[in-house]
Every structure is written in C-alpha cells, then in structure tokens.
Design an enzyme around this catalytic site. Structure first.
Site, mmCIF file in Angstrom:
data_model
loop_
_atom_site.group_PDB
_atom_site.id
_atom_site.type_symbol
_atom_site.label_atom_id
_atom_site.label_comp_id
_atom_site.label_asym_id
_atom_site.label_seq_id
_atom_site.Cartn_x
_atom_site.Cartn_y
_atom_site.Cartn_z
ATOM 1 N N ASP A 132 3.204 -11.251 -37.070
ATOM 2 C CA ASP A 132 2.026 -10.752 -37.784
ATOM 3 C C ASP A 132 2.114 -11.253 -39.224
ATOM 4 O O ASP A 132 2.999 -10.831 -39.966
ATOM 5 C CB ASP A 132 1.994 -9.218 -37.757
ATOM 6 C CG ASP A 132 2.058 -8.680 -36.326
ATOM 7 O OD1 ASP A 132 1.467 -9.306 -35.438
ATOM 8 O OD2 ASP A 132 2.708 -7.653 -36.112
ATOM 9 N N ASP B 69 -5.798 -0.366 -28.557
ATOM 10 C CA ASP B 69 -4.929 0.079 -29.642
ATOM 11 C C ASP B 69 -5.015 1.592 -29.731
ATOM 12 O O ASP B 69 -6.112 2.149 -29.908
ATOM 13 C CB ASP B 69 -5.365 -0.545 -30.974
ATOM 14 C CG ASP B 69 -5.077 -2.044 -31.036
ATOM 15 O OD1 ASP B 69 -4.556 -2.583 -30.042
ATOM 16 O OD2 ASP B 69 -5.377 -2.655 -32.075
#
Length: 239
Positions: free
Chosen positions: A128, A8
């Site tokens: 998500d 990330d």
C-alpha cells in the site's frame, strides 16, 4: 485479468474508505453476507478486508468473515491485521484461499518468509503506497521502504501475488495509478493485483493491458452502480 469485488468491513458493515481515511467511511451495505450471496457463482475469488483488524493488528471481524465465506460459497482472499501464523491459519480454517499480509512485511519480514514457505502461493503481499513508500498499520503510518524494494526483498519465497494499492487513489473512482502499477508489475517476480481508484470500464481496460497484472480489485464503483460486474468483467477480459 480477473475482477475481485471487495467487501471492506467496519463495524460489521460493508464500507468504502476515502483515501484510506477511517473517518471518511461510506456504508454501502449493512449486510455483507448478502453482498457475498449476490456474487455467488459469478466470480471465483472474493476480496475481504477487516479494516478494524488492520488498525488493531489482529483479526477483529472473524465472525463476519465466516458468515461471508458461508454466503459466498467460494474462495476468499482475506486481509486486515494478519501479523501472526495463528491469524493466517485462522483465516485458512474459515475457507480462505489467499491471505493478505501488509504491515507484517515491513515490521516482521521473517514471518512473511516463514508463512510463504509453509503455505506456497497462499500469502498475498499487500503493498500500500503513499508517494511510492509503503504505508502500514491500516495506512496510518508511512514507512521508509519503497514498494519496489519491498517486493524485491521477498523475491526468493513463494508468495502468491502482490496486491498494489495507491492509497491516494483508493475509494476515489478517479482512476488507478496505471504508471506505478505497471512499473511495479514489470519489476515484480510475482503476479500483481491492482487496487485503488477503479471507477470505469476504461480504467480496467488500461490495467488489463499491463503485463503481469493478474487481477483488479473493484469496490466503490460496484456499490454505487457506476460500474456493473458484467461490464467490469468484459473490460478486464477484452485483451
């Protein structure tokens, strides 16, 4: 089930957020390409997220992603701010095998349909979830559509996989939401990638037992050493 290590990106560094909060980012490596280089030849797909891009609505860390692709030498699954055809094609040009779209699926579902048809199997639908509802814009906004309904609404186009993340579990190591992941996988016409909360080999064993779960993303546990890649792979392939 296969393991997808995560890189990330924030400010060019490899970080992990806590429950999706940008103000709670832990820097694990200032040289993400070096992380990719260490994984070279050990896995067949690397998961990369442009966190700044997710908030900005367009790729920000493109140069870093290119460096990671060159260092890894294998296939990438890239996401973060992909809300146009140009963004998707830009990542494909960098060598991405799969491109993740999340916010676009809620705000511009026709774009997702168009891209899935143009590039069968390439689009990964990121779902998500916060309390079952889909979060968008780098997890800063919660929509009014449920994870299951979003996946079903796109069931007629050739999406490669659904990436399901329980935001409350992400970056915690407290364990994935096995129940919710299993429920989504059961109703999904596409294979599911589980994400969020993996901290131990037992967590991976539980996910591997779920039908239609093809992969699990592991981030913090690999960085902090609580789980080795070899142990993760062994747990994921025990079934």
């Amino acid at each position: 089930m296969r393991i997808l290590p995560a890189i990330d990106l924030l400010d060019g560094k490899a970080v992990r957020l806590h429950q999706g909060r940008y103000e709670e980012a832990t820097v694990y490596d200032a040289d993400p390409p070096a992380v990719a280089r260490r994984l070279r030849g050990k896995i067949d797909l690397l998961h990369v997220v442009d966190l700044e891009g997710a908030k900005a609505g367009e790729p920000v860390q493109r140069d870093r992603v290119r460096e990671i692709a060159e260092a890894f030498g294998g296939a990438l699954q890239v996401g973060g701010g992909v809300r146009s055809r140009a963004a998707l094609e830009g990542y494909l040009a960098l060598g991405a095998k799969r491109v993740v779209l999340g916010t676009a699926a809620v705000k511009d579902p026709e774009l997702v349909r168009e891209l899935a048809r143009a590039y069968p199997g390439v689009v990964v639908l990121a779902v998500d979830a916060k309390n079952g509802y889909v979060a968008t814009d780098g997890w800063t906004v919660t929509s009014q559509i449920t994870a299951v309904d979003l996946v079903r609404s796109l069931g007629d186009v050739p999406i490669g996989a659904v990436l399901y993340t329980d935001v409350a579990r992400d970056g915690t190591g407290s364990g994935p939401n096995v129940e919710a992941t299993g429920a989504l996988a059961k109703s999904s016409p596409f294979p599911v990638i589980a994400s969020g909360g993996v901290g131990t080999a037992a967590h991976l064993t539980a996910l591997a037992a779920l039908p239609n779960v093809e992969s699990a993303i592991v981030g913090r546990a690999l960085y902090d050493g609580s789980l080795t890649l070899d142990d993760a792979i062994a747990a994921a392939t025990a079934h």
